[in-house]
Design an enzyme around this catalytic site. Structure first.
Site, PDB file in Angstrom:
ATOM      1  N   ASP A 129       0.890  -1.237  -0.033  1.00  0.00           N
ATOM      2  CA  ASP A 129      -0.094   0.021  -0.039  1.00  0.00           C
ATOM      3  C   ASP A 129       0.752   1.249   0.094  1.00  0.00           C
ATOM      4  O   ASP A 129       0.518   2.414  -0.171  1.00  0.00           O
ATOM      5  CB  ASP A 129      -1.059  -0.172   1.117  1.00  0.00           C
ATOM      6  N   SER A 130       2.256   1.028  -0.020  1.00  0.00           N
ATOM      7  CA  SER A 130       3.172   2.164  -0.369  1.00  0.00           C
ATOM      8  C   SER A 130       2.765   2.637  -1.687  1.00  0.00           C
ATOM      9  O   SER A 130       3.380   3.687  -2.120  1.00  0.00           O
ATOM     10  CB  SER A 130       4.533   1.652  -0.084  1.00  0.00           C
TER      11      SER A 130
ATOM     12  N   LYS B 202      -1.489  -9.259   2.776  1.00  0.00           N
ATOM     13  CA  LYS B 202      -0.657  -8.777   4.168  1.00  0.00           C
ATOM     14  C   LYS B 202      -1.427  -7.824   5.075  1.00  0.00           C
ATOM     15  O   LYS B 202      -2.026  -6.921   4.295  1.00  0.00           O
ATOM     16  CB  LYS B 202       0.886  -8.053   3.618  1.00  0.00           C
TER      17      LYS B 202
ATOM     18  N   GLU C 212      -1.708  -5.481   8.551  1.00  0.00           N
ATOM     19  CA  GLU C 212      -0.674  -4.945   9.352  1.00  0.00           C
ATOM     20  C   GLU C 212      -1.343  -5.204  11.042  1.00  0.00           C
ATOM     21  O   GLU C 212      -2.598  -4.755  10.870  1.00  0.00           O
ATOM     22  CB  GLU C 212      -0.676  -3.540   9.339  1.00  0.00           C
TER      23      GLU C 212
ATOM     24  N   GLU D 106       8.921  -4.132  10.597  1.00  0.00           N
ATOM     25  CA  GLU D 106       9.309  -3.114  10.076  1.00  0.00           C
ATOM     26  C   GLU D 106       9.976  -2.123  11.125  1.00  0.00           C
ATOM     27  O   GLU D 106       9.366  -1.645  12.135  1.00  0.00           O
ATOM     28  CB  GLU D 106       8.463  -2.300   9.340  1.00  0.00           C
TER      29      GLU D 106
HETATM   30  O1  KIV Z   1       3.675  -1.060   1.759  1.00  0.00           O
HETATM   31  C1  KIV Z   1       4.802  -1.596   1.570  1.00  0.00           C
HETATM   32  O2  KIV Z   1       5.587  -1.196   0.812  1.00  0.00           O
HETATM   33  C2  KIV Z   1       5.162  -2.423   2.725  1.00  0.00           C
HETATM   34  C3  KIV Z   1       6.807  -2.522   3.051  1.00  0.00           C
HETATM   35  C4  KIV Z   1       7.273  -1.454   3.689  1.00  0.00           C
HETATM   36  C5  KIV Z   1       7.098  -3.613   3.854  1.00  0.00           C
HETATM   37  O3  KIV Z   1       4.387  -2.744   3.647  1.00  0.00           O
END
Ligand code: KIV
Length: 273
Positions: A53-54, A122, A124, A191
Site C-alpha cells: 500500500d506504499s 498482508k 498490519e 519494520e
Molecule cells: O507497503 C509497503 O511497501 C510495505 C513494506 C514497507 C513492507 O508494507
C-alpha cells in the site's frame, strides 16, 4: 551484471518460503505496483513481490498509506500478477478494509483474491486483528503479518521512528508474532525495530521473518523498489541501500530527449515513415 541467484525456477509458494527458512536460505522481497516493473523484478530473481500500500506514497504522491482504496490496490495487484511468472505475489489489504469486523475483512480479502489472482495478503497488526486474520485464513487465504512500524497506524504513532525500543512494546511485539504464527500466518514483516529484537523473533518462530530496517538476523529482506532504485530523492533512512540512481539516469535521459526535440534532432530520417 549481477548474477541472478535463482536455483529453482518453479513458482514460489508459501510452503517453499517456510522451507527456505528451514534450509537457511534468505528470502528476497521487493515491492512492485505495475506490470512492467513486476516483470523486471520477477525476472531478476526476487522471491516475493509485494503489492504494497506504499503505492499510495510512491504511485499517487500521498503522504501516508491511508488514502489508497481497495479498488486501487486491486488495480495495482492485477497489473503486477500479469507480469510475474515465478515470485509469490502478496497484496496489502489497505487501511479500513479489515479493521471494522471479521465478516467485512473476509469479504474484502476474497474480493482481492478473486479479482487479482494474487497468491497471498498482508495485514498490519497483532492480537487486535487476530479475529480477522483467523477468518481470512479459514477461507483458505494465506496471510503475511506486519509488526513494528505499521504505517497504517502512523496517526497513532505520530512519527516514523524506530519502534519497540522499550521493553513493554518489545514484549508485545514478541507475543503478537507468536500469535500470528499460531494462527497460521506463513510469514511476518518486521519494520523498523532493533536488529536484536528482530533476530530474537526470527530465532523463536519457524515461519520466515522478513525485515525492513530490522537488521541482518531476519530470514529475508524487503525494500520499496522506488527507494532502492534511487527514484525517490528525499527519503534516505539509515536502513536503505540504494542500488542505482535512477533519478539522475531518468532526469538525464529525459533532459536529452527534450534537447533533441527542441533542436530538431529527434526524430531523424531513420526514425520516421
Ligand atoms: O507497503 C509497503 O511497501 C510495505 C513494506 C514497507 C513492507 O508494507
Amino acid at each position: 551484471m549481477a548474477g541472478y541467484l535463482v536455483e529453482d525456477q518453479r513458482k514460489v509458494t508459501t510452503h517453499r518460503l517456510i522451507q527456505m527458512k528451514a534450509e537457511g536460505k534468505k528470502i528476497a522481497m521487493l515491492t512492485s505496483y505495475d506490470y512492467t516493473t513486476a516483470s523486471i523484478t520477477d525476472g531478476a530473481g526476487v522471491d516475493v513481490i509485494l503489492v504494497g500500500d506504499s503505492a499510495s506514497n510512491v504511485m499517487a504522491g500521498n503522504w501516508t498509506t491511508l488514502p489508497i482504496t481497495l479498488d486501487q490496490m486491486i488495480y495495482h495487484a492485477k497489473s503486477v500478477v500479469r507480469g510475474v511468472k515465478r515470485a509469490l505475489v502478496v497484496c496489502d489489504m489497505p487501511f479500513g478494509t479489515y479493521q471494522v469486523n471479521e465478516t467485512e475483512a473476509v469479504s474484502n480479502a476474497i474480493r482481492i483474491m478473486k479479482e487479482t489472482h494474487c497468491d497471498a495478503l498482508k495485514l498490519e497488526g497483532g492480537v487486535e486483528i487476530l479475529p480477522a486474520v483467523k477468518k481470512i485464513l479459514d477461507a483458505g487465504i494465506p496471510i503475511c503479518g506486519h509488526l513494528g512500524l505499521t504505517p497504517q497506524a502512523i496517526n497513532k504513532f505520530g512519527t516514523y521512528t524506530v519502534r519497540a525500543k522499550e521493553e513493554a512494546e518489545a514484549q508485545k511485539l514478541i507475543s503478537d508474532a507468536h500469535a500470528l504464527e499460531d494462527a497460521g500466518c506463513f510469514a511476518i514483516v518486521l519494520e523498523k525495530i532493533p536488529a536484536k529484537l528482530a533476530a530474537r523473533v526470527a530465532s523463536e518462530l519457524t515461519i520466515p521473518i522478513i525485515g525492513i530496517g530490522a537488521g541482518c538476523g531476519c530470514d529475508g529482506q524487503v525494500l520499496v523498489i522506488a527507494d532502492m532504485l534511487g527514484m525517490t530523492k528525499g527519503f534516505s533512512p539509515k536502513f536503505l541501500r540504494r542500488y542505482a540512481d535512477l533519478h539522475t539516469i531518468m532526469t538525464d535521459a529525459i533532459g536529452h530527449y527534450v534537447e533533441d526535440v527542441k533542436n530538431c534532432d529527434f526524430p531523424n530520417e531513420n526514425e520516421q515513415y
